[in-house]
Design an enzyme around this catalytic site. Structure first.
Site, PDB file in Angstrom:
ATOM      1  N   CYS A 145      -9.369   2.498   9.538  1.00 39.07           N
ATOM      2  CA  CYS A 145      -9.285   3.538  10.569  1.00 39.07           C
ATOM      3  C   CYS A 145      -9.849   3.187  11.938  1.00 39.07           C
ATOM      4  O   CYS A 145      -9.138   3.325  12.927  1.00 39.07           O
ATOM      5  CB  CYS A 145      -9.897   4.818  10.040  1.00 39.07           C
ATOM      6  SG  CYS A 145      -8.834   5.485   8.745  1.00 39.07           S
TER       7      CYS A 145
HETATM    8  P1  NAD Z   1      -3.077   5.095   2.057  1.00 36.99           P
HETATM    9  O1  NAD Z   1      -2.223   4.018   2.569  1.00 36.99           O
HETATM   10  O2  NAD Z   1      -4.230   4.791   1.179  1.00 36.99           O
HETATM   11  O3  NAD Z   1      -2.175   6.164   1.280  1.00 36.99           O
HETATM   12  C1  NAD Z   1      -0.971   6.668   1.740  1.00 36.99           C
HETATM   13  C2  NAD Z   1      -0.137   7.108   0.546  1.00 36.99           C
HETATM   14  O4  NAD Z   1       1.029   7.765   1.016  1.00 36.99           O
HETATM   15  C3  NAD Z   1       0.346   5.934  -0.336  1.00 36.99           C
HETATM   16  O5  NAD Z   1      -0.012   6.158  -1.673  1.00 36.99           O
HETATM   17  C4  NAD Z   1       1.870   5.964  -0.125  1.00 36.99           C
HETATM   18  O6  NAD Z   1       2.595   5.524  -1.270  1.00 36.99           O
HETATM   19  C5  NAD Z   1       2.101   7.427   0.151  1.00 36.99           C
HETATM   20  N1  NAD Z   1       3.403   7.725   0.790  1.00 36.99           N
HETATM   21  C6  NAD Z   1       4.063   7.010   1.727  1.00 36.99           C
HETATM   22  N2  NAD Z   1       5.217   7.622   2.029  1.00 36.99           N
HETATM   23  C7  NAD Z   1       5.286   8.747   1.299  1.00 36.99           C
HETATM   24  C8  NAD Z   1       6.216   9.798   1.168  1.00 36.99           C
HETATM   25  N3  NAD Z   1       7.344   9.799   1.882  1.00 36.99           N
HETATM   26  N4  NAD Z   1       5.953  10.811   0.302  1.00 36.99           N
HETATM   27  C9  NAD Z   1       4.831  10.820  -0.420  1.00 36.99           C
HETATM   28  N5  NAD Z   1       3.896   9.841  -0.344  1.00 36.99           N
HETATM   29  C10 NAD Z   1       4.121   8.827   0.486  1.00 36.99           C
HETATM   30  O7  NAD Z   1      -3.563   5.908   3.348  1.00 36.99           O
HETATM   31  P2  NAD Z   1      -4.994   6.627   3.576  1.00 36.99           P
HETATM   32  O8  NAD Z   1      -6.045   5.608   3.756  1.00 36.99           O
HETATM   33  O9  NAD Z   1      -5.171   7.685   2.539  1.00 36.99           O
HETATM   34  O10 NAD Z   1      -4.731   7.298   4.996  1.00 36.99           O
HETATM   35  C11 NAD Z   1      -3.835   8.368   5.156  1.00 36.99           C
HETATM   36  C12 NAD Z   1      -4.022   8.962   6.529  1.00 36.99           C
HETATM   37  O11 NAD Z   1      -5.325   9.543   6.642  1.00 36.99           O
HETATM   38  C13 NAD Z   1      -3.927   7.977   7.705  1.00 36.99           C
HETATM   39  O12 NAD Z   1      -3.366   8.627   8.801  1.00 36.99           O
HETATM   40  C14 NAD Z   1      -5.368   7.629   7.984  1.00 36.99           C
HETATM   41  O13 NAD Z   1      -5.563   7.228   9.315  1.00 36.99           O
HETATM   42  C15 NAD Z   1      -6.050   8.942   7.726  1.00 36.99           C
HETATM   43  N6  NAD Z   1      -7.459   8.845   7.322  1.00 36.99           N
HETATM   44  C16 NAD Z   1      -7.845   7.911   6.412  1.00 36.99           C
HETATM   45  C17 NAD Z   1      -9.177   7.867   5.996  1.00 36.99           C
HETATM   46  C18 NAD Z   1      -9.666   6.822   5.022  1.00 36.99           C
HETATM   47  O14 NAD Z   1     -10.863   6.744   4.805  1.00 36.99           O
HETATM   48  N7  NAD Z   1      -8.827   6.002   4.411  1.00 36.99           N
HETATM   49  C19 NAD Z   1     -10.100   8.799   6.495  1.00 36.99           C
HETATM   50  C20 NAD Z   1      -9.651   9.748   7.422  1.00 36.99           C
HETATM   51  C21 NAD Z   1      -8.318   9.767   7.831  1.00 36.99           C
HETATM   52  C1  UGA Z   2     -14.737   6.068   9.174  1.00 43.37           C
HETATM   53  C2  UGA Z   2     -15.459   7.338   9.669  1.00 43.37           C
HETATM   54  O1  UGA Z   2     -16.856   7.191   9.417  1.00 43.37           O
HETATM   55  C3  UGA Z   2     -14.933   8.576   8.948  1.00 43.37           C
HETATM   56  O2  UGA Z   2     -15.566   9.737   9.479  1.00 43.37           O
HETATM   57  C4  UGA Z   2     -13.424   8.662   9.170  1.00 43.37           C
HETATM   58  O3  UGA Z   2     -12.871   9.749   8.447  1.00 43.37           O
HETATM   59  C5  UGA Z   2     -12.771   7.380   8.693  1.00 43.37           C
HETATM   60  O4  UGA Z   2     -13.345   6.238   9.390  1.00 43.37           O
HETATM   61  C6  UGA Z   2     -11.316   7.359   8.968  1.00 43.37           C
HETATM   62  O5  UGA Z   2     -10.847   7.937   9.927  1.00 43.37           O
HETATM   63  O6  UGA Z   2     -10.665   6.707   8.148  1.00 43.37           O
HETATM   64  P1  UGA Z   2     -14.840   4.524   7.021  1.00 43.37           P
HETATM   65  O7  UGA Z   2     -13.873   3.658   7.758  1.00 43.37           O
HETATM   66  O8  UGA Z   2     -14.582   4.856   5.610  1.00 43.37           O
HETATM   67  O9  UGA Z   2     -15.028   5.923   7.792  1.00 43.37           O
HETATM   68  O10 UGA Z   2     -16.265   3.802   7.050  1.00 43.37           O
HETATM   69  P2  UGA Z   2     -17.573   3.859   7.964  1.00 43.37           P
HETATM   70  O11 UGA Z   2     -18.723   4.122   7.091  1.00 43.37           O
HETATM   71  O12 UGA Z   2     -17.410   4.694   9.142  1.00 43.37           O
HETATM   72  O13 UGA Z   2     -17.650   2.336   8.432  1.00 43.37           O
HETATM   73  C7  UGA Z   2     -16.643   1.766   9.259  1.00 43.37           C
HETATM   74  C8  UGA Z   2     -17.044   0.352   9.626  1.00 43.37           C
HETATM   75  O14 UGA Z   2     -18.146   0.364  10.527  1.00 43.37           O
HETATM   76  C9  UGA Z   2     -17.468  -0.515   8.451  1.00 43.37           C
HETATM   77  O15 UGA Z   2     -16.975  -1.825   8.612  1.00 43.37           O
HETATM   78  C10 UGA Z   2     -18.977  -0.481   8.529  1.00 43.37           C
HETATM   79  O16 UGA Z   2     -19.577  -1.608   7.927  1.00 43.37           O
HETATM   80  C11 UGA Z   2     -19.189  -0.467  10.021  1.00 43.37           C
HETATM   81  N1  UGA Z   2     -20.481   0.118  10.425  1.00 43.37           N
HETATM   82  C12 UGA Z   2     -20.766   1.415  10.163  1.00 43.37           C
HETATM   83  C13 UGA Z   2     -21.385  -0.679  11.107  1.00 43.37           C
HETATM   84  O17 UGA Z   2     -21.131  -1.871  11.359  1.00 43.37           O
HETATM   85  N2  UGA Z   2     -22.575  -0.129  11.493  1.00 43.37           N
HETATM   86  C14 UGA Z   2     -22.891   1.175  11.247  1.00 43.37           C
HETATM   87  O18 UGA Z   2     -23.995   1.615  11.657  1.00 43.37           O
HETATM   88  C15 UGA Z   2     -21.952   1.968  10.571  1.00 43.37           C
END
Ligand code: NAD
Ligand code: UGA
Length: 413
Positions: free
Chosen positions: A262
């Site tokens: 992200c």
């Molecule tokens: P991911 O890649 O882990 O999962 C996405 C899933 O969607 C996959 O299982 C895929 O097969 C499925 N998919 C794709 N096309 C589809 C369809 N047409 N119908 C149903 N399912 C379908 O993605 P993620 O890490 O869960 O991230 C999802 C979104 O949330 C992104 O926009 C990401 O930026 C956001 N987000 C992620 C995190 C995180 O920690 N990973 C945190 C906050 C926000």
């Molecule tokens: C981050 C945000 O913290 C979440 O709030 C958000 O929902 C998510 O992105 C997202 O949009 O997917 P995440 O990527 O799971 O969550 O992990 P973090 O704990 O934020 O760490 C991100 C990166 O920053 C890692 O590589 C971590 O090692 C690094 N980090 C974090 C540092 O180098 N220093 C810190 O003090 C904290």
């Protein structure tokens, strides 16, 4: 009040959202196109490593928690539809193909008022202009009248995702019609701190949050670099800096930089948006630039005392941080690539992320952390797994890109 909910996308976000809403008494359809992933979930096996998830799946009631590829039935039965599919960046623009595909599917089967909630991270305007419009075109219905539209950014962190769902700092809901607002208030009535705003504001809150945190980390890294040069304790300096409540102690841990699925992607997408808007974005660009180069400092530090050409280097850690098996944009992988360029012979180990790393990195892998230490001349720690603190380093030279209680030379300490 219990609802029937469909969650699209069984990835890190969708799976957590689905099991958590199910545990609160809702009936949940978890819809994905990946049959392999669905089969694992049906067998109560988490397709990702996430604390507490196996236990949630073990106790799930499959009469009311339904992992499925049957989008039609899910849409027809649910009254709230969460979209949690991936939105990867293509350079500095966002790939919205999965979002559009789900929107078309929803539009095709929409038969009565339902609230469509975007949880995927999307640039301002996307929920209305892409999701809303696609559903309107496919269904012939109007957003805000015949179906509800909302944007509910996800703030979970991998590794503490369930904890973040139940005890996150805030829930933000962008919603502009009263009917949807009422339904979403019921769904999130457990949350202590729910804030409503416009859909576009909610979309931007997500980018502002991730970019600010990225900025904080790059700042911490550059202060850390100076501390190292001046022989000061970077962690003490930043901890004491963070004692000012206006600054805050969290996210000031210096190391090899931020990674994951992200921060890098969302920072890139925000940079792209500013470019298209013709606005300068000097702060976030600087954070990105600093992050691109931070890992090189560790290579420089190692090279001061060791010739890397032909050196047997054992790497501990591949995941982008502790507590996850995710290697997407992992600074560990980036650092390994630089070590390989320097001619090092790498063997690596990670307690959870080996399978994912193997798909992108053709190097030797060990079966345990101790094997890494015993079989190599030089040890480099790139992920802060606490179990690495319990290994016997046999007085070998250790370099750390992440802070752990292990004797050795750190990137900023
Ligand atoms: P991911 O890649 O882990 O999962 C996405 C899933 O969607 C996959 O299982 C895929 O097969 C499925 N998919 C794709 N096309 C589809 C369809 N047409 N119908 C149903 N399912 C379908 O993605 P993620 O890490 O869960 O991230 C999802 C979104 O949330 C992104 O926009 C990401 O930026 C956001 N987000 C992620 C995190 C995180 O920690 N990973 C945190 C906050 C926000
Ligand atoms: C981050 C945000 O913290 C979440 O709030 C958000 O929902 C998510 O992105 C997202 O949009 O997917 P995440 O990527 O799971 O969550 O992990 P973090 O704990 O934020 O760490 C991100 C990166 O920053 C890692 O590589 C971590 O090692 C690094 N980090 C974090 C540092 O180098 N220093 C810190 O003090 C904290």
């Amino acid at each position: 009040m219990a609802h029937t909910i469909a969650v699209f996308g069984a990835g890190y976000v969708g799976l957590i959202q689905a099991v958590a809403l199910h545990s609160l008494g809702n009936k949940v359809y978890l819809v994905d196109v990946d049959e392999e992933r669905l089969a694992l979930i049906r067998n109560r096996k988490a397709p990702i490593f996430e604390k507490g998830l196996d236990a949630m799946l073990a106790s799930a009631n499959f009469d009311t928690f339904i992992p499925t590829s049957d989008a039609k039935t899910s849409i027809e039965n649910a009254n709230v539809l969460f979209i949690c599919v991936g939105t990867p960046s293509e350079g500095t623009s966002q790939d919205t193909r999965a979002l559009e595909a789900v929107s078309k599917t929803i539009g095709t089967h929409l038969d009565s008022f339902k609230v469509v909630v975007v949880k995927s991270t999307v640039l301002p305007g996307t929920t209305q202009d892409i999701v809303g419009k696609t559903i309107e075109t496919t269904s012939g219905l109007n957003a805000g009248e015949d179906f509800g539209l909302a944007m509910n950014p996800e703030f979970l962190r991998e590794g503490t995702a369930l904890q973040d769902f139940f005890h996150g700092d805030r829930t933000v809901i962008g919603v502009e019609d009263e009917r949807s607002k009422t339904i979403l208030s019921e769904i999130y009535d457990l949350k202590e701190s729910t804030h409503f705003c416009s859909i576009k504001e909610a979309e931007l809150v997500k980018y502002a949050s991730n970019s600010f945190l990225a900025l904080k980390i790059s700042f911490a890294n550059e202060i850390g670099n100076l501390c190292k040069r001046l022989d000061l304790d970077a962690y003490r300096v930043l901890q004491l800096t963070g004692k000012d409540s206006r600054i805050g102690e969290k996210f000031l841990e210096s190391g090899i930089g931020y990674g994951g699925s992200c921060f890098p992607k969302d920072v890139a997408a925000l940079i792209g948006l500013y470019e298209r808007e013709g606005l300068p974005l000097r702060t976030i660009n600087a954070a990105h630039e600093a992050n691109e180069h931070q890992h090189e400092r560790l290579i420089g530090i190692i090279k001061k005392s060791h010739d890397l050409r032909g050196a047997k280097v054992g790497v501990l850690g591949l995941a982008f941080k502790r507590g996850t098996d995710d290697t997407r944009a992992s600074p560990a992988i980036r650092t390994i690539r630089s070590l390989l360029k320097e001619g090092a012979k790498i063997t690596a180990f990670d307690p959870q992320a080996m399978d994912r790393a193997k798909a992108e990195l053709d190097i030797a892998y060990a079966k345990s952390g101790q094997e890494i230490i015993d079989g190599n001349d030089l040890i480099v720690i790139l992920t802060d797994w606490p179990e690495f603190e319990k290994l016997d380093y046999r007085q070998k030279p250790v370099f750390l890109g992440r802070k752990l209680n292990v004797k050795g030379e750190g990137i900023t300490w």
